[in-house]
Design a protein around this motif. Structure first.
Motif, short mmCIF file in Angstrom:
data_model
loop_
_atom_site.label_atom_id
_atom_site.label_comp_id
_atom_site.label_asym_id
_atom_site.label_seq_id
_atom_site.Cartn_x
_atom_site.Cartn_y
_atom_site.Cartn_z
N ARG A 264 -13.89 16.62 9.87
CA ARG A 264 -14.02 17.79 10.73
C ARG A 264 -14.19 19.05 9.90
NH1 ARG A 264 -9.83 19.90 15.37
NH2 ARG A 264 -11.23 21.49 16.19
N HIS A 265 -13.30 19.24 8.92
CA HIS A 265 -13.42 20.37 8.02
C HIS A 265 -12.56 20.11 6.79
CE1 HIS A 265 -9.85 21.55 10.49
NE2 HIS A 265 -9.38 21.96 9.32
N LEU A 266 -12.75 20.94 5.78
CA LEU A 266 -11.97 20.89 4.55
C LEU A 266 -11.18 22.19 4.49
CD1 LEU A 266 -11.34 19.66 1.76
CD2 LEU A 266 -13.45 20.68 0.93
N ALA A 267 -9.88 22.10 4.27
CA ALA A 267 -9.02 23.28 4.27
C ALA A 267 -8.49 23.55 2.87
CB ALA A 267 -7.85 23.09 5.24
N PHE A 268 -8.56 24.82 2.47
CA PHE A 268 -8.01 25.27 1.19
C PHE A 268 -6.80 26.16 1.48
CE2 PHE A 268 -12.60 24.84 0.33
CZ PHE A 268 -12.56 23.93 -0.72
N GLN A 269 -5.72 25.92 0.77
CA GLN A 269 -4.53 26.75 0.92
C GLN A 269 -4.65 27.98 0.02
OE1 GLN A 269 -0.81 24.83 -0.03
NE2 GLN A 269 0.32 26.19 1.31
N VAL A 270 -4.34 29.15 0.56
CA VAL A 270 -4.37 30.40 -0.19
C VAL A 270 -3.08 31.16 0.08
CG1 VAL A 270 -6.90 30.60 -0.20
CG2 VAL A 270 -5.59 31.64 1.67
N GLU A 271 -2.75 32.07 -0.83
CA GLU A 271 -1.54 32.87 -0.64
C GLU A 271 -1.68 33.87 0.49
OE1 GLU A 271 0.26 34.67 -4.06
OE2 GLU A 271 -0.18 32.93 -5.30
N LEU B 256 0.84 -1.19 0.00
CA LEU B 256 0.00 0.00 0.00
C LEU B 256 0.87 1.25 0.00
CD1 LEU B 256 -2.77 1.41 0.37
CD2 LEU B 256 -2.38 1.22 2.82
N LYS B 257 0.71 2.07 -1.02
CA LYS B 257 1.45 3.33 -1.08
C LYS B 257 0.46 4.42 -1.50
CE LYS B 257 5.06 5.98 -3.18
NZ LYS B 257 5.64 6.32 -4.43
N ILE B 258 0.01 5.19 -0.53
CA ILE B 258 -0.91 6.27 -0.84
C ILE B 258 -0.10 7.40 -1.46
CG2 ILE B 258 -2.47 7.99 0.13
CD1 ILE B 258 -3.24 5.86 2.20
N MET B 259 -0.50 7.79 -2.66
CA MET B 259 0.26 8.76 -3.43
C MET B 259 -0.26 10.19 -3.27
SD MET B 259 0.52 6.33 -6.81
CE MET B 259 0.23 7.68 -7.88
N ASN B 260 -1.55 10.34 -3.05
CA ASN B 260 -2.13 11.67 -3.03
C ASN B 260 -3.57 11.56 -2.59
OD1 ASN B 260 -2.12 14.44 -3.54
ND2 ASN B 260 -1.09 14.17 -5.50
N ILE B 261 -4.22 12.66 -2.37
CA ILE B 261 -5.67 12.67 -2.17
C ILE B 261 -6.29 12.84 -3.55
CG2 ILE B 261 -7.62 13.96 -1.24
CD1 ILE B 261 -5.82 14.66 1.14
N HIS B 262 -7.17 11.93 -3.92
CA HIS B 262 -7.79 11.99 -5.24
C HIS B 262 -8.98 12.94 -5.24
CE1 HIS B 262 -10.37 10.78 -8.62
NE2 HIS B 262 -9.20 10.63 -9.23
N HIS B 263 -9.89 12.79 -4.28
CA HIS B 263 -11.04 13.68 -4.22
C HIS B 263 -11.62 13.69 -2.82
CE1 HIS B 263 -13.12 9.84 -5.02
NE2 HIS B 263 -14.06 10.35 -4.26
N VAL B 264 -12.45 14.68 -2.58
CA VAL B 264 -13.24 14.80 -1.37
C VAL B 264 -14.69 14.86 -1.82
CG1 VAL B 264 -13.81 16.28 0.60
CG2 VAL B 264 -11.42 16.06 -0.14
N ALA B 265 -15.55 14.06 -1.21
CA ALA B 265 -16.97 14.04 -1.58
C ALA B 265 -17.78 14.79 -0.54
CB ALA B 265 -17.46 12.59 -1.69
N ILE B 266 -18.69 15.63 -1.03
CA ILE B 266 -19.57 16.43 -0.18
C ILE B 266 -21.00 16.19 -0.63
CG2 ILE B 266 -20.24 18.78 0.46
CD1 ILE B 266 -17.31 19.61 -0.09
N ILE B 267 -21.89 15.96 0.32
CA ILE B 267 -23.32 15.83 0.01
C ILE B 267 -23.99 17.13 0.42
CG2 ILE B 267 -25.46 14.61 0.54
CD1 ILE B 267 -23.74 12.12 1.11
#
Length: 133
Positions: free
Chosen positions: A81-88, A6-17
């Motif tokens: 818990r939450h979804l975080a977006f990186q911004v400058e 098992l080698k997790i390479m990245n986050i592919h997606h986040v699902a929101i309903i």
């Protein structure tokens, strides 16, 4: 001892309903500026699925289902818990969201990284974070 393959390479997606597809679609595309990759209506589920791209790398899958249950508590329910977006620049991003009518918490500083961050919510109350690069 067996070695893991098992080698997790990245986050592919986040699902929101979401509870209101049109309201949430507007929020994620027009307010946050995410680009639509695809949009499909799944008749058998009476549900839309909207794929959104975040910086050409990550995807958010926005689902609509009839009468989804509400989020049990804010923000400390078990699960996401939450979804975080990186911004400058957190303060500039906060001002832009507020100009679009979005309530945003005060900017704080992470005591471990010394990075600025703040929280706001999507139309269903999902906590979203802006975290400074």
């Amino acid at each position: 001892m067996r070695l893991s393959t098992l080698k997790i390479m990245n986050i592919h997606h986040v699902a929101i309903i979401c509870s209101n597809y049109e309201v949430s679609k507007h929020f994620y595309t027009d307010i946050l500026g995410l680009k639509i990759v695809s949009e499909v209506y799944r008749k058998e589920r009476n549900s839309y699925k909207l794929d959104l791209i975040v910086d050409d790398t990550y995807q958010i899958e926005l689902f609509s289902f009839p009468d989804p249950p509400e989020r049990p508590t804010h923000p400390e329910a078990a699960g996401l818990r939450h979804l975080a977006f990186q911004v400058e620049n957190v303060e500039a991003a906060k001002q832009e969201l507020q100009a679009k009518g979005i309530e945003v918490e005060d900017v704080r500083v992470d005591p471990f990284t010394d990075k600025k961050f703040t929280f706001f919510q999507d139309p269903d109350g999902l906590p979203l974070e802006l975290y400074e690069a």
